[in-house]
Design an enzyme around this catalytic site. Sequence first.
Site, PDB file in Angstrom:
ATOM      1  N   LEU A   1      61.356  44.035  80.069  1.00  0.00           N
ATOM      2  CA  LEU A   1      61.108  42.779  79.348  1.00  0.00           C
ATOM      3  C   LEU A   1      61.149  41.581  80.291  1.00  0.00           C
ATOM      4  O   LEU A   1      61.157  40.439  79.842  1.00  0.00           O
ATOM      5  CB  LEU A   1      62.125  42.605  78.208  1.00  0.00           C
TER       6      LEU A   1
ATOM      7  N   ASP B   1      55.489  39.264  86.325  1.00  0.00           N
ATOM      8  CA  ASP B   1      56.673  38.936  85.527  1.00  0.00           C
ATOM      9  C   ASP B   1      56.999  37.450  85.611  1.00  0.00           C
ATOM     10  O   ASP B   1      57.266  36.801  84.602  1.00  0.00           O
ATOM     11  CB  ASP B   1      57.900  39.708  86.034  1.00  0.00           C
TER      12      ASP B   1
HETATM   13  O1  PMV Z   1      59.969  46.369  84.788  1.00  0.00           O
HETATM   14  P1  PMV Z   1      59.505  44.993  84.928  1.00  0.00           P
HETATM   15  O2  PMV Z   1      59.623  44.161  83.698  1.00  0.00           O
HETATM   16  O3  PMV Z   1      60.098  44.301  86.125  1.00  0.00           O
HETATM   17  O4  PMV Z   1      57.913  45.034  85.152  1.00  0.00           O
HETATM   18  C1  PMV Z   1      57.403  45.392  86.376  1.00  0.00           C
HETATM   19  C2  PMV Z   1      55.892  45.441  86.367  1.00  0.00           C
HETATM   20  C3  PMV Z   1      55.367  46.315  87.509  1.00  0.00           C
HETATM   21  O5  PMV Z   1      53.953  46.260  87.444  1.00  0.00           O
HETATM   22  C4  PMV Z   1      55.821  47.755  87.373  1.00  0.00           C
HETATM   23  C5  PMV Z   1      55.829  45.779  88.872  1.00  0.00           C
HETATM   24  C6  PMV Z   1      55.181  44.473  89.290  1.00  0.00           C
HETATM   25  O6  PMV Z   1      55.769  43.802  90.136  1.00  0.00           O
HETATM   26  O7  PMV Z   1      54.096  44.139  88.796  1.00  0.00           O
END
Ligand code: PMV
Length: 307
Positions: free
Chosen positions: A91, A143
């Site tokens: 999230l 994010d």
């Molecule tokens: O797990 P989260 O919410 O930090 O999402 C990371 C998203 C990824 O694509 C897996 C990593 C990124 O830096 O984009």
Amino acid sequence: MDRRARAAGKVILLGEHAVVYGAPALAAALDRGATARAFPAERDRLALGTRSGSEGDGSDPMRALGALRASLGVAPHAVEAELEMPAGSGLGASAALGVAIARALVLATEPDAVLGSAAVGARVLAAAAAWEGVFHGNASGVDAAAAASSGCIHFSRAAGSEPVRLERPLPLAVAVAGPPASTREMVASVARLRARRPEIVDKAVSGVTALVNNARLCLEAGDLTGLGKLMDLNQMLLSGLMVSTESIERACDAARRAGALGAKLTGAGGGGCVVALADGDPEPILATWRADGLACFAATVGGAEPA
Ligand code: PMV
């Protein structure tokens, strides 16, 4: 003046992991996020809920705060931060904290700064990226871009973030399907797969690119049925990258059986959250998840023009 700053949590509607390799992603900001306040101090301190740290203790959060502060070029501060959602669950908790703390430091040091201005926004994003860099080896930036936004964004490493106009609001349901997982480790596991079997990852990345491009058209046309199908297809490609788990698959299946138009993991996978697109009222999906013992909540994205 209340100097508390906020930043949004997020779900990734489509595109996680592939976004690290240059594919676009679609992310939606949540009402739940992080808040922070900052006060001038001799040395950096960080209180996050009941945990706290101070400058030089060698912990990741304190190293991250140092990197964030260096990026903004401001003096040491004591920071109080709160998270309104579970960490390590897809999230965007860490990015929301980074953006909220960067905004709080700007508010504390530049009383006339306008947080919504492009110049301050760019500095906040750079500072949040420095924060994220301590926790994640190769963060794409999706994010932090989502944490700094509202509504839905289209993001790619090359083009950055762009607001997406939603023809209809998105009724979402989110469940914590598994224990927290490390984004750094999950991103590294895809990198290892790519080193061993580049064709598997590269095909998934082009597949996700096509899905994201179509999903953007669905969002702009209000075609939620189409969007749900594309989310399901994205989940299949994520399973192929070995970032799904049995509990994620079970939570997705339960949501679909309860009428969801589509369901997938959000974020890095390996545990964490599942996001389902409801066909109207998300309550039947939430009721099914609750019956399975999963913590869950509803979220509506959009309904107004993105800011
Ligand atoms: O797990 P989260 O919410 O930090 O999402 C990371 C998203 C990824 O694509 C897996 C990593 C990124 O830096 O984009």
